[in-house]
Design a protein around this motif. Structure first.
Motif, short mmCIF file in Angstrom:
data_model
loop_
_atom_site.label_atom_id
_atom_site.label_comp_id
_atom_site.label_asym_id
_atom_site.label_seq_id
_atom_site.Cartn_x
_atom_site.Cartn_y
_atom_site.Cartn_z
N TYR A 60 6.60 6.22 -8.27
CA TYR A 60 5.76 5.30 -7.52
C TYR A 60 4.27 5.57 -7.78
CZ TYR A 60 3.84 2.58 -3.69
OH TYR A 60 3.11 1.67 -2.96
N ARG A 113 14.89 -1.47 -12.50
CA ARG A 113 15.56 -1.62 -11.21
C ARG A 113 16.50 -0.45 -11.00
NH1 ARG A 113 11.95 -4.05 -10.12
NH2 ARG A 113 11.71 -6.28 -10.09
N ASP A 118 13.73 1.14 -5.87
CA ASP A 118 13.47 -0.27 -5.60
C ASP A 118 12.58 -0.51 -4.39
OD1 ASP A 118 14.61 -1.35 -7.82
OD2 ASP A 118 16.47 -1.97 -6.86
N SER A 121 8.88 0.63 -5.43
CA SER A 121 8.30 -0.18 -6.51
C SER A 121 8.21 -1.63 -6.09
CB SER A 121 9.08 -0.02 -7.81
OG SER A 121 10.40 -0.46 -7.67
N GLN A 122 9.16 -2.11 -5.30
CA GLN A 122 9.14 -3.49 -4.83
C GLN A 122 7.96 -3.71 -3.90
OE1 GLN A 122 11.19 -5.29 -6.69
NE2 GLN A 122 10.13 -6.94 -5.70
N GLU A 123 7.62 -2.71 -3.10
CA GLU A 123 6.47 -2.82 -2.21
C GLU A 123 5.19 -3.02 -3.03
OE1 GLU A 123 3.92 0.02 0.81
OE2 GLU A 123 6.05 0.43 0.56
N ALA A 125 4.98 -4.11 -6.13
CA ALA A 125 5.08 -5.40 -6.82
C ALA A 125 4.77 -6.55 -5.87
CB ALA A 125 6.48 -5.56 -7.43
N ASN A 126 5.26 -6.46 -4.65
CA ASN A 126 5.00 -7.52 -3.66
C ASN A 126 3.52 -7.62 -3.32
OD1 ASN A 126 7.70 -8.22 -3.56
ND2 ASN A 126 8.12 -7.05 -1.71
#
Length: 189
Positions: A60, A113, A118, A121-123, A125-126
């Motif tokens: 991260y 992924r 997830d 990394s999704q945080e 990316a969002n």
């Protein structure tokens, strides 16, 4: 006599991040371990845990820096002195240029992924996507639908995904980038 291994206090986060980044770009996330990073650094894996609680946190930190870099490109473009249409064009070119000049980083940011990472990394990316959406909304001459913004993002992501590994960098795809950016500006104006 073998060289002395660095202790946890001599080992810096920057040293760990540098080696981890190299390994994450050469191998899949699951193939990288704290032990393999420690081995390359010549220290114990416990020394790495002194700085990072786990591999996901380390990952991260690495991708967070890339998202910061991409977000800066958006901010600099939106805050520039050009007219709105030129800024919009520059946002699109900037995104594709970043993706093509930093292909391994782009893959880590948007294509890796794994259940273990997830959430983190999704945080990131969002948050970056929100910045992108806000940039487009600020530059648009008329109100954009959420679906418009999402379609543009997918078009940019698809472009970078298509050209990655086929071109060395942005310069090799410059003409196609310019055509694609102009097409997207035309679609939104």
């Amino acid at each position: 006599m073998s060289p002395r291994k660095p202790s946890a206090h001599e080992l810096t986060q920057e040293m760990i991040v540098e080696v981890a980044h190299k390994q994450f770009t050469e191998k899949d996330f699951q193939q990288v371990s704290m032990r393999s990073i420690a081995k390359e650094l010549g220290c114990s894996h416990g020394a790495i845990y002194y700085h990072f609680k786990n591999k996901a946190e380390l990952f991260y930190v690495i991708i967070g820096a890339y998202f910061t870099q991409l977000n800066k490109i958006l901010d600099d473009t939106v805050n520039g002195t050009e007219d709105y249409e030129t800024k919009l064009y520059n946002v699109f070119v900037g995104f594709m240029k970043f993706g093509l000049n930093h292909q391994s980083q782009y893959e880590l940011m948007f294509m890796v992924r794994d259940v273990e990472i997830d959430g983190l990394s999704q945080e990131a990316a969002n948050l970056s996507y929100e910045k992108f959406a806000q940039s487009l909304q600020a530059l648009a001459t008329n109100k954009l639908l959420v679906s418009d913004i999402h379609s543009v993002f997918i078009a940019l992501h698809g472009f970078v995904s298509h050209y990655r590994h086929y071109v060395k960098d942005y310069e090799e795809a410059r003409e196609a980038v310019n055509v694609h950016a102009k097409f997207l500006v035309k679609a939104l104006t």
